[in-house]
Design an enzyme around this catalytic site. Structure first.
Site, short mmCIF file in Angstrom:
data_model
loop_
_atom_site.label_atom_id
_atom_site.label_comp_id
_atom_site.label_asym_id
_atom_site.label_seq_id
_atom_site.Cartn_x
_atom_site.Cartn_y
_atom_site.Cartn_z
N VAL A 1 0.71 -1.25 0.10
CA VAL A 1 0.10 -0.07 0.16
C VAL A 1 0.95 1.41 0.13
O VAL A 1 0.35 2.25 -0.40
CB VAL A 1 -1.02 -0.11 1.15
CG1 VAL A 1 -0.22 0.29 2.69
CG2 VAL A 1 -2.01 1.11 1.07
N LYS A 2 2.20 1.04 0.33
CA LYS A 2 3.01 2.33 0.67
C LYS A 2 3.22 3.02 -0.61
O LYS A 2 3.96 3.92 -0.85
CB LYS A 2 4.08 1.92 1.50
CG LYS A 2 4.04 1.70 2.94
CD LYS A 2 3.46 2.55 3.65
CE LYS A 2 3.28 2.34 5.06
NZ LYS A 2 2.86 3.75 5.91
#
Length: 429
Positions: free
Chosen positions: A34-35
């Site tokens: 998700v980063k």
């Protein structure tokens, strides 16, 4: 034609087979977590403001995933990249960062915020010293939660056709749960409940801040930290409730997703799923932030799980309450504690830690026998860290890897001190 960075976001939402939970598969971003969203958002924002200029160097202190996202962006847009990481970071992440061409700098994981080699201070120093250096500062950068308000939240709302009732995510920097949660609350008129999933010792959920086994989630607080500042990326008003999850539950949930759902995810995904499957609602969405490919040597390794005591085995016999003393205890007092305990050795642990939980394995600084407790000074850390053996190991496996000159070992269950065992006791099993 689509460039690599155009593929960030737009991840699928799938219904799990064995529960009513819907999972947002953020590990399918091109960088594996998700980063990627925050990394791209922060870089684009810095370019627009002029804080990051062509040929510059991106610097970040990270547990790995944001570093990977930034390294991917750096490679695609022509920047140099320096990542400062805790020394407990999974080796797969370190290798992946180097594969992207990033410079990797390791620093001890258990340092107070004020220490010059604390991850964030170290990263800031490097950014200040490098020509064209820019520190992404994911913990306090508003571009972090903002990208989830713009993208992750709307994607979930659209995929569920507005039926989402509960959103579950871990809290690391806080950007994902804050931005996504705020959008879902606004879109639903406040109907959606936002639930944080947190390691049981993390300070976010009310724990004592002592170390936890899960990477990329939670809030660690060194006992010598003078001012515990929470990230500005974390908007506490968005989160309705926080569930605290024991490390064992996180690890087993992570392994279960691979074996029952075919989803190879990381430990923080296990933390989130462990909470989501407890939540009752018409449409529960859990965000699975990263891939298990980054943790094949940790949570998905039977060897690691046995040595860290997340699997049970022969050495459960030696789990019992242990008397410890903090580093700096006068030697005479330590000798008295050892004599009255009846233990074969006295564990010396990090000073200032709450006794609500057993010390983490990494906080055991020495194992001192009566012969070693001499003099009139104070006890300190051993020159070589003491060796732990996991409850999941067989005696033969433990004996095969421990140093020949060590006579006493600390027993590890769920990554924490659980007992003591002598070499003689291991040989008799």
């Amino acid at each position: 034609m689509t460039g690599l960075l155009d593929l960030v976001g737009g991840t699928p939402l799938v219904r799990l087979q064995h529960t009513a939970v819907h999972a947002k598969l953020e590990y399918l971003n091109p960088g594996g977590s998700v980063k990627d969203r925050a990394a791209l958002s922060m870089v684009l924002d810095a370019e627009a403001s002029g804080a990051l200029r062509p040929g510059g160097t991106i610097v970040e202190g990270t547990s790995g995933n944001t570093g990977l996202g930034l390294a991917q962006v750096a490679a695609a847009r022509g920047y140099r990249m320096v990542c400062v990481l805790p020394d407990k970071t999974a080796v797969e992440k370190l290798d992946a960062l180097r594969a992207y061409g990033a410079e990797v700098v390791l620093t001890p994981s258990a340092l107070p915020r004020e220490h010059p080699n604390h991850v964030m201070r170290y990263a800031q120093r490097i950014a200040d010293d490098r020509p064209g250096g820019w520190r992404a500062d994911q913990y306090d950068n508003p571009a972090n939660p903002a990208v989830h308000f713009r993208t992750t939240g709307p994607e979930i709302w659209e995929a569920t056709e507005g039926r989402v009732t509960h959103f579950v995510a871990t809290i690391g920097t806080g950007g994902t749960i804050s931005g996504t949660g705020r959008y879902l609350k606004e879109a639903s008129g406040g109907r959606v409940r936002v639930i944080g999933a947190d390691p049981v010792t993390s300070a976010y959920g009310g724990g004592d801040g002592s170390p936890f086994a899960v990477e990329a989630a939670g809030h660690y607080v060194h006992p010598q930290t003078a001012d515990d500042l929470w990230p500005e990326s974390y908007h506490r008003d968005v989160v309705d409730e926080i569930f605290s999850v024991p490390d064992r539950d996180s690890v087993h949930a992570c392994r279960s997703l691979a074996r029952t759902e075919g989803l190879l995810v990381g430990g923080s995904s296990g933390t989130a799923f462990a909470v989501a499957r407890q939540v009752t609602g018409d449409c529960v969405v859990v965000l699975l932030p990263d891939s298990g490919r980054a943790y094949l040597s940790k949570y998905h390794s039977d060897t690691w799980c046995r040595r860290q005591g997340f699997l049970d085995g022969d050495l459960d016999t030696f789990v019992s309450p242990v008397v410890t003393v903090p580093v700096g205890t006068p030697a005479a007092e330590a000798r008295e504690a050892l004599a009255s305990s009846g233990q074969p050795a006295l564990p010396v642990v990090l000073a200032g830690r709450s006794d609500r939980f057993p010390p983490a394995a990494g906080e055991v600084l020495a194992l001192l026998t009566a012969d070693e407790l001499t003099g009139s000074g104070v006890v300190g850390p051993a020159p070589t860290p003491p060796v732990g053996v996991g409850v999941g190991e067989t005696a033969a496996d433990a004996l095969a890897r421990v140093p020949d000159d060590a006579s006493v070992f600390h027993v590890v269950r769920d990554g924490r001190l659980a007992g003591l065992v002598t070499r003689g006791a291991l040989t008799r099993l």
